[in-house]
Design an enzyme around this catalytic site. Structure first.
Site, PDB file in Angstrom:
ATOM      1  CG  ASP A 183      -1.783   1.187   1.355  1.00 56.14           C
ATOM      2  OD1 ASP A 183      -2.423   1.559   0.355  1.00 56.14           O
ATOM      3  OD2 ASP A 183      -1.810   1.798   2.437  1.00 56.14           O
ATOM      4  CG  MET A 184       1.914   5.567  -1.763  1.00 57.12           C
ATOM      5  SD  MET A 184       1.665   6.408  -3.362  1.00 57.12           S
ATOM      6  CE  MET A 184       0.004   7.068  -3.144  1.00 57.12           C
TER       7      MET A 184
END
Length: 214
Positions: free
Chosen positions: A9-10
């Site tokens: 995920d970011m």
């Protein structure tokens, strides 16, 4: 543990974005004379734009047409021009995976053009073999579609992928994709139904790296 790829995920996981975004939403609410519903806001974390709009629309009704443009304007002024701080241990983990010749990808609910700018400004863009984003799937997190797409682009079975998430919605997506899932909580602590999934929960990516090295 047998893994052949790692998918990240970011926002809130690689980048310390969630606090920035929350503060900006609060500012937008204040500027437009609307209340800030913290529980509603926290429930949108990890979702794509369609999921976010549906939840906020339910809370704000037509007033969202006033709040959202102000939020987007203020948010873009920050994230499209300033580097968001990188979370503890992120670079060290990415460097280690690179040294082990493990392919990596991003699976973020953020729109592609914004995600690419964020990663580039933070100096992380060169670490990833592909960037898969929320605008490329029909169903956002907690649906597993984005993780399955990222794995297919790497050419690796989902069950042979590590997945790294901060949000409960993201963890549900990664576990549903049958990935070896790590959660590093950010603004929202794991809820009981997420804890019951039995994935690995760590306080930082630094601790994850120590565990993987063992």
């Amino acid at each position: 543990m047998k893994f052949h790829a790692a998918i990240f995920d970011m926002d809130g996981l690689l980048l310390d974005t969630e606090r920035v975004c929350k503060d900006i939403f609060q500012q937008a609410c204040k500027a437009t004379g609307h209340p800030f519903y913290e529980e509603v806001y926290l429930s949108i974390i990890g979702r794509n734009s369609a999921g976010i709009d549906a939840i906020l629309r339910d809370a704000y009704g037509d007033d969202l047409d006033i709040v959202h443009p102000e939020w987007r304007k203020r948010y873009n002024q920050v994230v499209l021009h300033q580097a968001i701080p990188v979370k503890e241990g992120a670079i060290e983990l990415l460097e280690w995976l690179k040294s082990q010749h493990i392919p990596t990808a991003v699976a973020t609910s953020t729109q592609k053009d914004v995600a690419l700018v964020k990663l580039k400004l933070a100096g992380l863009d060169h670490y990833f073999d592909n960037i898969t984003t929320g605008c490329e799937v029909s169903h956002g997190k907690p649906d597993p579609e984005i993780y399955l797409l990222a794995a297919s682009r790497l050419g690796v079975l989902p069950s042979h992928c590590l997945a790294f998430e901060d949000s409960n919605n993201g963890v549900k997506a990664a576990v549903a994709a049958n990935m070896i899932t790590y959660q590093i909580p950010d603004l929202v602590e794991p809820c009981q139904d997420v804890i019951a999934l039995g994935h690995n929960i760590q306080p930082s990516l630094s601790q994850v790296l120590q565990q993987l090295k063992k």
